[in-house]
Design an enzyme around this catalytic site. Sequence first.
Site, mmCIF file in Angstrom:
data_model
loop_
_atom_site.group_PDB
_atom_site.id
_atom_site.type_symbol
_atom_site.label_atom_id
_atom_site.label_comp_id
_atom_site.label_asym_id
_atom_site.label_seq_id
_atom_site.Cartn_x
_atom_site.Cartn_y
_atom_site.Cartn_z
ATOM 1 N N SER A 113 0.701 -1.143 0.063
ATOM 2 C CA SER A 113 0.038 0.265 -0.115
ATOM 3 C C SER A 113 0.848 1.319 -0.032
ATOM 4 C CB SER A 113 -1.028 0.111 0.967
ATOM 5 O OG SER A 113 -1.801 1.111 1.188
ATOM 6 N N HIS A 114 0.613 2.010 0.823
ATOM 7 C CA HIS A 114 1.456 3.197 1.139
ATOM 8 C C HIS A 114 2.908 3.229 1.664
ATOM 9 C CE1 HIS A 114 -0.869 2.038 4.481
ATOM 10 N NE2 HIS A 114 -0.044 2.773 5.367
ATOM 11 N N ASP A 278 -2.471 6.494 -3.344
ATOM 12 C CA ASP A 278 -1.425 5.964 -2.658
ATOM 13 C C ASP A 278 -0.800 4.745 -3.452
ATOM 14 O OD1 ASP A 278 -3.223 3.981 -2.457
ATOM 15 O OD2 ASP A 278 -2.455 3.036 -0.682
ATOM 16 N N ASP A 280 -1.029 1.700 -4.007
ATOM 17 C CA ASP A 280 -1.730 0.569 -4.693
ATOM 18 C C ASP A 280 -3.057 1.084 -5.288
ATOM 19 O OD1 ASP A 280 -2.484 0.690 -2.173
ATOM 20 O OD2 ASP A 280 -3.481 -1.233 -2.042
ATOM 21 N N ASP A 282 -5.750 2.746 -3.519
ATOM 22 C CA ASP A 282 -6.888 2.346 -3.078
ATOM 23 C C ASP A 282 -7.224 3.811 -2.105
ATOM 24 O OD1 ASP A 282 -5.104 1.717 -1.362
ATOM 25 O OD2 ASP A 282 -6.210 0.016 -0.480
ATOM 26 N N ARG A 283 -6.319 4.261 -1.795
ATOM 27 C CA ARG A 283 -6.659 5.585 -0.926
ATOM 28 C C ARG A 283 -6.587 7.022 -1.737
ATOM 29 N NH1 ARG A 283 -2.909 5.478 4.544
ATOM 30 N NH2 ARG A 283 -3.450 3.405 5.074
ATOM 31 N N LYS A 377 -11.342 -0.321 -1.243
ATOM 32 C CA LYS A 377 -11.484 1.136 -1.280
ATOM 33 C C LYS A 377 -10.900 1.641 -2.578
ATOM 34 C CE LYS A 377 -7.601 1.670 1.797
ATOM 35 N NZ LYS A 377 -7.687 0.795 3.033
HETATM 36 C C1 G1P Z 1 -4.156 1.275 8.182
HETATM 37 C C2 G1P Z 1 -5.434 2.392 8.429
HETATM 38 C C3 G1P Z 1 -6.536 1.441 8.117
HETATM 39 C C4 G1P Z 1 -6.626 0.838 6.826
HETATM 40 C C5 G1P Z 1 -4.944 -0.092 6.609
HETATM 41 C C6 G1P Z 1 -5.057 -0.580 5.191
HETATM 42 O O1 G1P Z 1 -4.240 0.275 9.273
HETATM 43 O O2 G1P Z 1 -5.542 2.756 9.691
HETATM 44 O O3 G1P Z 1 -7.739 2.266 8.070
HETATM 45 O O4 G1P Z 1 -7.682 -0.135 6.337
HETATM 46 O O5 G1P Z 1 -4.081 0.591 7.150
HETATM 47 O O6 G1P Z 1 -4.772 0.578 4.432
HETATM 48 P P1 G1P Z 1 -3.399 0.419 10.475
HETATM 49 O O7 G1P Z 1 -2.073 0.503 10.248
HETATM 50 O O8 G1P Z 1 -3.934 1.520 11.339
HETATM 51 O O9 G1P Z 1 -4.005 -0.945 11.089
HETATM 52 ZN ZN ZN Z 2 -3.599 1.361 -0.241
#
Ligand code: G1P
Ligand code: ZN
Length: 544
Positions: A113-114, A278, A280, A282-283, A377
């Site tokens: 992801s990010h 982000d 991938d 989804d954000r 998302k």
């Molecule tokens: C974080 C975000 C959560 C999201 C997840 C995946 O998780 O807070 O809302 O679904 O990344 O993108 P966390 O690191 O808080 O467990």
């Molecule tokens: Zn992501």
Amino acid sequence: MESNVIATTPFEGQRPGTSGLRKKVRTFQQPHYLENFVQAIFDTQTELAGGTLVVGGDGRYYNREAIQVILRMAAANGVARVLVGRGGILSTPAVSCVIRKYKTQGGIVLSASHNPGGPEEDFGIKFNVAAGGPAPESVTEAIFARTQSIDRYRVLDCPNTNLDMLGTVAIGAMQVEVIDPVADYAALMEDLFDFNAIRALFDSGLFSMRFDAMHAVTGPYATEILENRLGALPGTVMNGIPLEDFGGGHPDPNLAHAHDLVALCEGPHALDFGAASDGDGDRNMILGKNFFVTPSDSLAVLAANAHLTPGYHSGIRGIARSMPTSQAADRVAEALGVECFETPTGWKFFGNLLDAGRITLCGEESFGTGSDHVREKDGLWAVLFWLNLLAVRQQSVAEIVSEHWRQYGRNYYTRHDYEAVDAKAAGALVDHLRIMLPALPGQRFGNYTVAYADDFAYTDPIDGSVSANQGIRIGFEGGSRIVLRLSGTGTEGATLRVYLEFYEPDPSRHHQDTQEAMAPLILIARELAQIEARTGRAEPTVIT
Ligand code: G1P
Ligand code: ZN
């Protein structure tokens, strides 16, 4: 081509977190590490044998190597067909879209992801089920259990597959179809939003915007949709070429990491609209001229205005938000007379509600917004939704949000993250709060009186499954809240997240600086949780 059975032994710690298995690239590169996890997927998801699997990732370092491993193992495990994005690219929402459109038996998403990418950074793997969404806990736990007793995996002995040419090739008895990663997703977006209205907005010459793809996966999607199909000026998409290390950046669309875009949206010559996604895809982050839309507000505004778009013109069935997300959406749900659900953090908890048709829109404060169009998302979807609203309402982002606050009140919102703190200290901090909870209701802190205090537990209304210990909630009279939880996605130490929400019904007080307006609540949170004493941190690492 020979199918080999390779002997292996279990690795510690292959339990998927909030969103799949995330580890350093170096961890994944250990012999058998990726293979064990992938075999655990095939061993537990038996419908994949003879079925179709979607595979793609966000293009980060190790993406291509991992895909070759998965293809060889899929062939050896009897998968009939794999759909893989060209270049190994598929955004997370696009994987979900492709799984659903072609009714496949599931998909594997390669992404952290990010989190930053590169040889010393992060990698991740996640299994999505046939409905298109992240595997529910029952599935991830089964996969994890299998990783603990695994003693062999199957892999076909064959050369690498060319991922850069569209078309179908065979690996043993398995068909590999390299697909255009953008086409199916773009077609879905055209179904949901009024592309003519958005095109007219761009054609007017009176509207300026940039989309920051942060050198991550959305570059090709945004270029095709915004510039090619909607006629936005060339160059509207910034950092549009996916890079294995995201150009050295941190592909997280928030005020801290998308600073170039933020700068373009500030000052007298600010753009009308700025958006980012982000690693991938989804954000999303939404900016107006000198205006930041919190993700919690964004969900509420989209819900209140959904009827203005073709895809949601007949209204929404319900809304769900993750527990730490602000209660702004709850007020919209109440006004619309639809159900509103509060779920634990993580997109997987929305799946059952979406599948059962109980909700249409859902979102998280962590820059995630989505709907029943896929089961993830979806960053670009949110951007197109906003563009559709701007085109129809002919108002600025600031006008739309301010009007929303006038109608519903404003839920001031901020999140303070303390990253890479000592895991033991963080655990003890939460344990200490947990012990304090029963005594808190009725206590007064400054102007705030505690209405309730608990450790959030969720009973899924569809399958009855219970998820306990999902975060500390301290609610105050009048609707303000403090929420604390530990991250489930970090790869280093622990990350303490403190979520703060302050409800202000009075429109004359809707335009204060967020950190200033929330200062008293921030102080209460720091003192109650003894953050500095227990973690040694006087200030958070990231404020969003
Ligand atoms: C974080 C975000 C959560 C999201 C997840 C995946 O998780 O807070 O809302 O679904 O990344 O993108 P966390 O690191 O808080 O467990
Ligand atoms: Zn992501």
